[in-house]
Design an enzyme around this catalytic site. Sequence first.
Site, PDB file in Angstrom:
ATOM      1  N   ASP A   1      32.434  40.510  48.590  1.00 11.84           N
ATOM      2  CA  ASP A   1      32.189  39.071  48.704  1.00 11.84           C
ATOM      3  C   ASP A   1      31.263  38.867  49.921  1.00 11.84           C
ATOM      4  O   ASP A   1      30.053  39.036  49.806  1.00 11.84           O
ATOM      5  CB  ASP A   1      33.563  38.402  48.857  1.00 11.84           C
TER       6      ASP A   1
ATOM      7  N   GLU B   1      36.594  49.797  45.467  1.00  7.14           N
ATOM      8  CA  GLU B   1      37.024  48.461  45.888  1.00  7.14           C
ATOM      9  C   GLU B   1      36.868  47.502  44.702  1.00  7.14           C
ATOM     10  O   GLU B   1      36.028  47.700  43.828  1.00  7.14           O
ATOM     11  CB  GLU B   1      36.182  48.041  47.115  1.00  7.14           C
ATOM     12  N   ASP B   2      37.697  46.484  44.695  1.00 11.10           N
ATOM     13  CA  ASP B   2      37.654  45.554  43.562  1.00 11.10           C
ATOM     14  C   ASP B   2      36.446  44.617  43.605  1.00 11.10           C
ATOM     15  O   ASP B   2      35.789  44.393  42.602  1.00 11.10           O
ATOM     16  CB  ASP B   2      38.965  44.749  43.451  1.00 11.10           C
TER      17      ASP B   2
ATOM     18  N   PHE C   1      36.048  31.781  41.679  1.00  9.31           N
ATOM     19  CA  PHE C   1      37.255  32.512  42.071  1.00  9.31           C
ATOM     20  C   PHE C   1      37.836  33.203  40.855  1.00  9.31           C
ATOM     21  O   PHE C   1      38.172  32.559  39.867  1.00  9.31           O
ATOM     22  CB  PHE C   1      38.281  31.588  42.722  1.00  9.31           C
TER      23      PHE C   1
ATOM     24  N   ARG D   1      47.637  39.344  39.080  1.00 15.32           N
ATOM     25  CA  ARG D   1      46.977  40.656  39.093  1.00 15.32           C
ATOM     26  C   ARG D   1      47.117  41.379  37.757  1.00 15.32           C
ATOM     27  O   ARG D   1      46.247  42.158  37.364  1.00 15.32           O
ATOM     28  CB  ARG D   1      47.580  41.554  40.185  1.00 15.32           C
TER      29      ARG D   1
HETATM   30  P1  IMP Z   1      34.807  40.328  51.778  1.00 12.82           P
HETATM   31  O1  IMP Z   1      35.254  40.985  53.052  1.00 12.82           O
HETATM   32  O2  IMP Z   1      34.416  38.915  51.995  1.00 12.82           O
HETATM   33  O3  IMP Z   1      33.738  41.089  51.032  1.00 12.82           O
HETATM   34  O4  IMP Z   1      36.119  40.163  50.921  1.00 12.82           O
HETATM   35  C1  IMP Z   1      36.511  40.912  49.899  1.00 12.82           C
HETATM   36  C2  IMP Z   1      37.955  40.544  49.607  1.00 12.82           C
HETATM   37  O5  IMP Z   1      38.105  39.139  49.330  1.00 12.82           O
HETATM   38  C3  IMP Z   1      38.421  41.240  48.356  1.00 12.82           C
HETATM   39  O6  IMP Z   1      38.977  42.499  48.650  1.00 12.82           O
HETATM   40  C4  IMP Z   1      39.421  40.264  47.779  1.00 12.82           C
HETATM   41  O7  IMP Z   1      40.708  40.543  48.286  1.00 12.82           O
HETATM   42  C5  IMP Z   1      39.003  38.916  48.257  1.00 12.82           C
HETATM   43  N1  IMP Z   1      38.322  38.105  47.204  1.00 12.82           N
HETATM   44  C6  IMP Z   1      37.047  37.678  47.245  1.00 12.82           C
HETATM   45  N2  IMP Z   1      36.733  36.941  46.162  1.00 12.82           N
HETATM   46  C7  IMP Z   1      37.849  36.932  45.384  1.00 12.82           C
HETATM   47  C8  IMP Z   1      38.148  36.332  44.106  1.00 12.82           C
HETATM   48  O8  IMP Z   1      37.320  35.677  43.447  1.00 12.82           O
HETATM   49  N3  IMP Z   1      39.400  36.530  43.626  1.00 12.82           N
HETATM   50  C9  IMP Z   1      40.341  37.246  44.306  1.00 12.82           C
HETATM   51  N4  IMP Z   1      40.102  37.815  45.507  1.00 12.82           N
HETATM   52  C10 IMP Z   1      38.873  37.660  46.053  1.00 12.82           C
HETATM   53 MG    MG Z   2      40.974  43.356  48.047  1.00 17.80          MG
END
Ligand code: IMP
Ligand code: MG
Length: 171
Positions: free
Chosen positions: A100, A96-97, A149, A162
């Site tokens: 958050d 996963e990238d 961000f 991207r």
């Molecule tokens: P989580 O479910 O809150 O952990 O969200 C993770 C998802 O939020 C990632 O897969 C990203 O798509 C998006 N995301 C969170 N922070 C960023 C950021 O700083 N830049 C771009 N996408 C983000």
């Molecule tokens: Mg994502």
Amino acid sequence: MENLKVMYKEEELQKRIREMAEEIDKDYAGTKEVIVISVLKGAVFFTVDLVKKMKTDIILEVMQLSSYSGTESTGNIIVKKDLDCNIEGKDILIVEDIIDTGRTLKYLKEYLASKNPNTIKVAVLMDKAERREVKVDVDYTGFVIPNKFIVGYGFDYDEKGRNIPYVGYIE
Ligand code: IMP
Ligand code: MG
């Protein structure tokens, strides 16, 4: 993209990803093959660079998840693109990238666990640790980053940016 500051240069990303690949290879020593599940779209860039640096035999799979509303993770997650294969008894590495709030990964881990794989591990490139709302165990973390961000190297701002080769942040 305007007002983008550099957080990690291409070389810094590749150096860290190489270290992660070495650690992953070490941990999977003796494992016949690993099913790498790359989470579309953002993790594609990281996945490609990571698996090219790994020596472990892999099968590449992709999944896409989506939250019901907006850009903020609501926790209401659905599988937009599912696996094409049966993962029962297999060794799974989720790539996963970013983590958050942790809601996306928590959902995905539970979803995959319900299919009875042998093991599930997680590799994430970026961890916004201070934003965590739910506890998720991550096995391999590239960088722990502040709550900014980020854009580039797979990370998007409204689907744009991207393909920027470095990870930048919006001030
Ligand atoms: P989580 O479910 O809150 O952990 O969200 C993770 C998802 O939020 C990632 O897969 C990203 O798509 C998006 N995301 C969170 N922070 C960023 C950021 O700083 N830049 C771009 N996408 C983000
Ligand atoms: Mg994502």
